[in-house]
Design a protein around this motif. Structure first.
Motif, PDB file in Angstrom:
ATOM      1  N   THR A 150     -30.411  36.185  24.393  1.00 40.85           N
ATOM      2  CA  THR A 150     -31.654  36.892  24.079  1.00 40.85           C
ATOM      3  C   THR A 150     -31.496  38.405  24.147  1.00 40.85           C
ATOM      4  O   THR A 150     -32.292  39.130  23.550  1.00 40.85           O
ATOM      5  CB  THR A 150     -32.802  36.460  25.014  1.00 40.85           C
ATOM      6  N   SER A 151     -30.462  38.893  24.817  1.00 41.02           N
ATOM      7  CA  SER A 151     -30.262  40.346  24.870  1.00 41.02           C
ATOM      8  C   SER A 151     -29.815  40.894  23.524  1.00 41.02           C
ATOM      9  O   SER A 151     -29.886  42.094  23.287  1.00 41.02           O
ATOM     10  CB  SER A 151     -29.235  40.702  25.949  1.00 41.02           C
ATOM     11  N   TYR A 152     -29.366  40.027  22.607  1.00 45.24           N
ATOM     12  CA  TYR A 152     -28.926  40.465  21.284  1.00 45.24           C
ATOM     13  C   TYR A 152     -30.043  40.424  20.239  1.00 45.24           C
ATOM     14  O   TYR A 152     -29.808  40.706  19.081  1.00 45.24           O
ATOM     15  CB  TYR A 152     -27.730  39.632  20.816  1.00 45.24           C
ATOM     16  N   VAL A 153     -31.248  40.051  20.660  1.00 50.69           N
ATOM     17  CA  VAL A 153     -32.401  40.054  19.757  1.00 50.69           C
ATOM     18  C   VAL A 153     -33.072  41.422  19.875  1.00 50.69           C
ATOM     19  O   VAL A 153     -33.285  41.923  20.976  1.00 50.69           O
ATOM     20  CB  VAL A 153     -33.405  38.937  20.125  1.00 50.69           C
ATOM     21  N   SER A 154     -33.411  42.018  18.761  1.00 51.06           N
ATOM     22  CA  SER A 154     -34.049  43.331  18.750  1.00 51.06           C
ATOM     23  C   SER A 154     -35.371  43.288  19.502  1.00 51.06           C
ATOM     24  O   SER A 154     -36.098  42.286  19.472  1.00 51.06           O
ATOM     25  CB  SER A 154     -34.296  43.775  17.309  1.00 51.06           C
ATOM     26  N   THR A 155     -35.694  44.393  20.174  1.00 52.86           N
ATOM     27  CA  THR A 155     -36.967  44.481  20.901  1.00 52.86           C
ATOM     28  C   THR A 155     -38.153  44.447  19.944  1.00 52.86           C
ATOM     29  O   THR A 155     -39.281  44.256  20.376  1.00 52.86           O
ATOM     30  CB  THR A 155     -37.026  45.762  21.748  1.00 52.86           C
ATOM     31  N   PHE A 156     -37.906  44.622  18.659  1.00 53.14           N
ATOM     32  CA  PHE A 156     -38.970  44.547  17.656  1.00 53.14           C
ATOM     33  C   PHE A 156     -39.666  43.182  17.689  1.00 53.14           C
ATOM     34  O   PHE A 156     -40.838  43.079  17.371  1.00 53.14           O
ATOM     35  CB  PHE A 156     -38.371  44.785  16.258  1.00 53.14           C
ATOM     36  N   TYR A 157     -38.947  42.126  18.086  1.00 50.22           N
ATOM     37  CA  TYR A 157     -39.483  40.766  18.069  1.00 50.22           C
ATOM     38  C   TYR A 157     -40.181  40.376  19.373  1.00 50.22           C
ATOM     39  O   TYR A 157     -40.639  39.245  19.502  1.00 50.22           O
ATOM     40  CB  TYR A 157     -38.368  39.764  17.782  1.00 50.22           C
TER      41      TYR A 157
END
Length: 165
Positions: A150-157
């Motif tokens: 989950t650390s590789y998912v953009s904070t945009f989501y």
């Protein structure tokens, strides 16, 4: 136009395709139509996000949670081989859809994971760079070393970010 590292053909054509029904109207009606459709979409998006805020299982919006689950299920069928010692690099092999694309029916991708503090990852399929979310190849590499992807998912989501847009 360059967007997320890729070239788009013509932004005006994209808007024309979306607003076909508004095209024959006068200019003021077109502008009002764009404004009202955009605000309607934002209100709908906010209402859905407010409903999802009570779900503490995931920090992401519903579509991102579904995307991660779908890609994690797909990643279970990938083969992961470590190819880097200092840099975290893997070779991820997966089957092609219907066996097309190569003579053996498999495709190989190279995945590089950044350090936990830098939250970057790359894959030879370029989906993490273009979409700002991990592909199934990155998820397979993370599962191999038991790393939270989950650390590789953009904070945009994040739900909070979607709510405040």
């Amino acid at each position: 136009w360059a967007r997320h590292g890729i070239m788009t053909t013509n932004l005006a054509e994209a808007y024309n395709a979306i607003l076909r029904k508004l095209r024959p109207l006068p200019l003021t009606a077109i502008v009002e139509g764009i404004m009202y459709r955009t605000t309607m979409w934002m209100r709908t998006r906010r209402a859905v996000t407010l409903q999802q805020m009570s779900n503490a299982q995931t920090p992401f919006c519903k579509k991102m949670a579904e995307y991660l689950q779908e890609k994690a299920n797909k990643a279970r069928f990938h083969t992961v081989i470590t190819i880097g010692n200092i840099r975290q690099r893997w070779e991820v092999t997966c089957r092609t859809k219907g066996g097309f694309g190569s003579s053996t029916g498999v495709i190989t991708h190279e995945v590089t994971l950044g350090h936990e503090s830098d939250n970057t990852c790359s894959c030879s399929c370029n989906k993490p760079k273009l979409l700002h979310k991990p592909c199934s190849h990155v998820l397979a590499a993370c599962a191999k070393i038991k790393l939270d992807s989950t650390s590789y998912v953009s904070t945009f989501y994040l739900k909070d970010r979607v709510l405040n847009v």
